[in-house]
Design a protein around this motif. Structure first.
Motif, PDB file in Angstrom:
ATOM      1  N   SER A  61       0.710  -1.371   0.033  1.00 13.51           N
ATOM      2  CA  SER A  61       0.294   0.218   0.228  1.00 13.51           C
ATOM      3  C   SER A  61       0.658   1.428   0.418  1.00 13.51           C
ATOM      4  O   SER A  61       1.955   0.771   0.201  1.00 13.51           O
ATOM      5  CB  SER A  61      -0.998  -0.068   1.739  1.00 13.51           C
ATOM      6  N   ASP A  62       0.396   2.303   0.369  1.00 12.76           N
ATOM      7  CA  ASP A  62       0.841   3.757   0.700  1.00 12.76           C
ATOM      8  C   ASP A  62       1.186   4.069   1.588  1.00 12.76           C
ATOM      9  O   ASP A  62       2.012   5.009   1.286  1.00 12.76           O
ATOM     10  CB  ASP A  62       0.095   4.806  -0.935  1.00 12.76           C
ATOM     11  N   GLY A  63       0.527   3.621   2.254  1.00 14.43           N
ATOM     12  CA  GLY A  63       0.997   3.731   3.504  1.00 14.43           C
ATOM     13  C   GLY A  63      -0.250   4.397   4.509  1.00 14.43           C
ATOM     14  O   GLY A  63       0.544   4.787   5.623  1.00 14.43           O
ATOM     15  N   LEU A  64      -0.813   4.013   3.793  1.00 11.80           N
ATOM     16  CA  LEU A  64      -2.371   5.534   4.486  1.00 11.80           C
ATOM     17  C   LEU A  64      -2.292   4.323   5.428  1.00 11.80           C
ATOM     18  O   LEU A  64      -2.169   2.634   5.420  1.00 11.80           O
ATOM     19  CB  LEU A  64      -3.716   5.317   3.306  1.00 11.80           C
ATOM     20  N   ASN A  65      -3.015   4.932   7.024  1.00  8.08           N
ATOM     21  CA  ASN A  65      -3.054   4.501   7.731  1.00  8.08           C
ATOM     22  C   ASN A  65      -4.029   3.265   7.437  1.00  8.08           C
ATOM     23  O   ASN A  65      -4.037   2.691   9.216  1.00  8.08           O
ATOM     24  CB  ASN A  65      -3.060   5.357   8.947  1.00  8.08           C
ATOM     25  N   GLY A  84       2.959  10.985  -1.911  1.00  8.30           N
ATOM     26  CA  GLY A  84       1.839  10.510  -3.047  1.00  8.30           C
ATOM     27  C   GLY A  84       2.525  12.101  -4.369  1.00  8.30           C
ATOM     28  O   GLY A  84       3.517  12.287  -4.823  1.00  8.30           O
ATOM     29  N   GLY A  85       2.076  12.274  -5.352  1.00  8.71           N
ATOM     30  CA  GLY A  85       2.343  12.849  -6.942  1.00  8.71           C
ATOM     31  C   GLY A  85       2.754  12.395  -7.885  1.00  8.71           C
ATOM     32  O   GLY A  85       2.878  10.409  -7.628  1.00  8.71           O
ATOM     33  N   ALA A  86       3.486  12.364  -8.586  1.00  6.96           N
ATOM     34  CA  ALA A  86       4.149  12.080  -9.673  1.00  6.96           C
ATOM     35  C   ALA A  86       5.065  10.373  -9.067  1.00  6.96           C
ATOM     36  O   ALA A  86       5.303   9.561 -10.227  1.00  6.96           O
ATOM     37  CB  ALA A  86       4.883  13.247 -10.660  1.00  6.96           C
ATOM     38  N   ALA A  87       5.661  11.039  -8.258  1.00  9.54           N
ATOM     39  CA  ALA A  87       6.564   9.819  -7.961  1.00  9.54           C
ATOM     40  C   ALA A  87       6.586   8.678  -7.518  1.00  9.54           C
ATOM     41  O   ALA A  87       7.173   7.773  -7.420  1.00  9.54           O
ATOM     42  CB  ALA A  87       7.232  10.896  -6.540  1.00  9.54           C
ATOM     43  N   ILE A  88       5.184   8.795  -6.972  1.00  7.63           N
ATOM     44  CA  ILE A  88       4.627   6.995  -6.521  1.00  7.63           C
ATOM     45  C   ILE A  88       4.868   6.051  -8.052  1.00  7.63           C
ATOM     46  O   ILE A  88       4.729   4.765  -8.382  1.00  7.63           O
ATOM     47  CB  ILE A  88       3.001   7.136  -7.012  1.00  7.63           C
ATOM     48  N   VAL A  89       5.259   7.198  -9.279  1.00  5.77           N
ATOM     49  CA  VAL A  89       5.169   6.360 -10.758  1.00  5.77           C
ATOM     50  C   VAL A  89       6.689   5.487 -10.946  1.00  5.77           C
ATOM     51  O   VAL A  89       6.387   4.317 -11.527  1.00  5.77           O
ATOM     52  CB  VAL A  89       4.973   6.718 -12.588  1.00  5.77           C
ATOM     53  N   ASP A  90       7.217   6.078 -10.185  1.00  6.32           N
ATOM     54  CA  ASP A  90       8.674   5.770  -9.812  1.00  6.32           C
ATOM     55  C   ASP A  90       8.687   4.526  -9.304  1.00  6.32           C
ATOM     56  O   ASP A  90      10.165   3.241  -9.336  1.00  6.32           O
ATOM     57  CB  ASP A  90      10.011   6.031  -9.744  1.00  6.32           C
ATOM     58  N   LYS A  91       7.752   3.896  -8.277  1.00  2.34           N
ATOM     59  CA  LYS A  91       7.717   2.699  -7.255  1.00  2.34           C
ATOM     60  C   LYS A  91       7.364   1.362  -8.436  1.00  2.34           C
ATOM     61  O   LYS A  91       5.871   1.699  -8.712  1.00  2.34           O
ATOM     62  CB  LYS A  91       6.940   2.783  -6.271  1.00  2.34           C
ATOM     63  N   ILE A  92       7.960   0.407  -8.245  1.00  2.00           N
ATOM     64  CA  ILE A  92       8.146  -0.931  -8.548  1.00  2.00           C
ATOM     65  C   ILE A  92       6.559  -1.515  -9.195  1.00  2.00           C
ATOM     66  O   ILE A  92       6.495  -2.456  -9.471  1.00  2.00           O
ATOM     67  CB  ILE A  92       9.307  -1.641  -9.062  1.00  2.00           C
ATOM     68  N   GLU A  93       6.694  -1.519  -7.539  1.00  2.00           N
ATOM     69  CA  GLU A  93       5.223  -1.966  -7.150  1.00  2.00           C
ATOM     70  C   GLU A  93       4.084  -1.471  -7.425  1.00  2.00           C
ATOM     71  O   GLU A  93       2.550  -2.035  -7.365  1.00  2.00           O
ATOM     72  CB  GLU A  93       4.912  -2.289  -5.522  1.00  2.00           C
ATOM     73  N   TRP A  96       2.289  -0.931 -12.528  1.00  2.00           N
ATOM     74  CA  TRP A  96       0.951  -1.016 -13.829  1.00  2.00           C
ATOM     75  C   TRP A  96      -0.857  -0.441 -12.744  1.00  2.00           C
ATOM     76  O   TRP A  96      -1.156  -0.186 -13.520  1.00  2.00           O
ATOM     77  CB  TRP A  96       0.443  -3.311 -13.498  1.00  2.00           C
ATOM     78  N   VAL A  97      -0.623  -0.003 -11.356  1.00  2.00           N
ATOM     79  CA  VAL A  97      -1.747   0.754 -11.680  1.00  2.00           C
ATOM     80  C   VAL A  97      -1.637   2.287 -12.162  1.00  2.00           C
ATOM     81  O   VAL A  97      -2.820   3.072 -12.079  1.00  2.00           O
ATOM     82  CB  VAL A  97      -1.779   0.625  -9.591  1.00  2.00           C
ATOM     83  N   ASN A  98      -0.280   2.700 -12.302  1.00  2.00           N
ATOM     84  CA  ASN A  98      -0.350   3.871 -12.445  1.00  2.00           C
ATOM     85  C   ASN A  98      -0.664   4.643 -14.556  1.00  2.00           C
ATOM     86  O   ASN A  98       0.604   4.678 -14.754  1.00  2.00           O
ATOM     87  CB  ASN A  98       0.437   4.254 -11.736  1.00  2.00           C
ATOM     88  N   ILE A  99      -0.346   3.650 -14.529  1.00  2.00           N
ATOM     89  CA  ILE A  99       0.029   3.430 -16.512  1.00  2.00           C
ATOM     90  C   ILE A  99      -1.327   3.407 -16.865  1.00  2.00           C
ATOM     91  O   ILE A  99      -2.339   3.319 -16.294  1.00  2.00           O
ATOM     92  CB  ILE A  99       0.587   2.049 -16.847  1.00  2.00           C
TER      93      ILE A  99
END
Length: 99
Positions: A61-65, A84-93, A96-99
């Motif tokens: 997850s993105d760390g949401l509590n 958050g923001g554009a940096a999430i698309v650099d995370k391999i995990e 596919w969710v951000n394409i």
């Protein structure tokens, strides 16, 4: 009709395989599932996880509590705080969710 975005959870079933000769791991998507939730609350994530996940699954997850609630469905939780923001698309995990 509300213009407010609905809370959503995306499930991606993957398999890992090694890429020779570099021994890098590639994740192949097997299936995806999108569910709309009543809210990002621990009780809602727990209910959702018990309905949609197989015990023993690993949840990134993105760390949401609210997401540690998947542990109550006998799943492992791996938080990856993205900021958050554009940096999430650099995370391999999350690729596919951000394409």
């Amino acid at each position: 009709m509300s213009t407010e975005a609905a809370p959503e959870v995306v499930v991606q079933k993957i398999k890992h395989r090694s890429l020779q000769p570099f021994l890098l791991m590639k994740m192949d998507t097997i299936a995806m599932n999108l569910n709309v939730l009543k809210g990002f609350k621990s009780s809602e994530i727990k209910r959702w996880a018990q309905t949609h996940l197989t015990p023993g699954s690993t949840v990134y997850s993105d760390g949401l509590n609210c997401f540690p609630a998947v542990k109550e469905a006998d799943c492992k939780h791996v938080p990856i705080v993205t900021g958050g923001g554009a940096a999430i698309v650099d995370k391999i995990e999350f690729i596919w969710v951000n394409i």
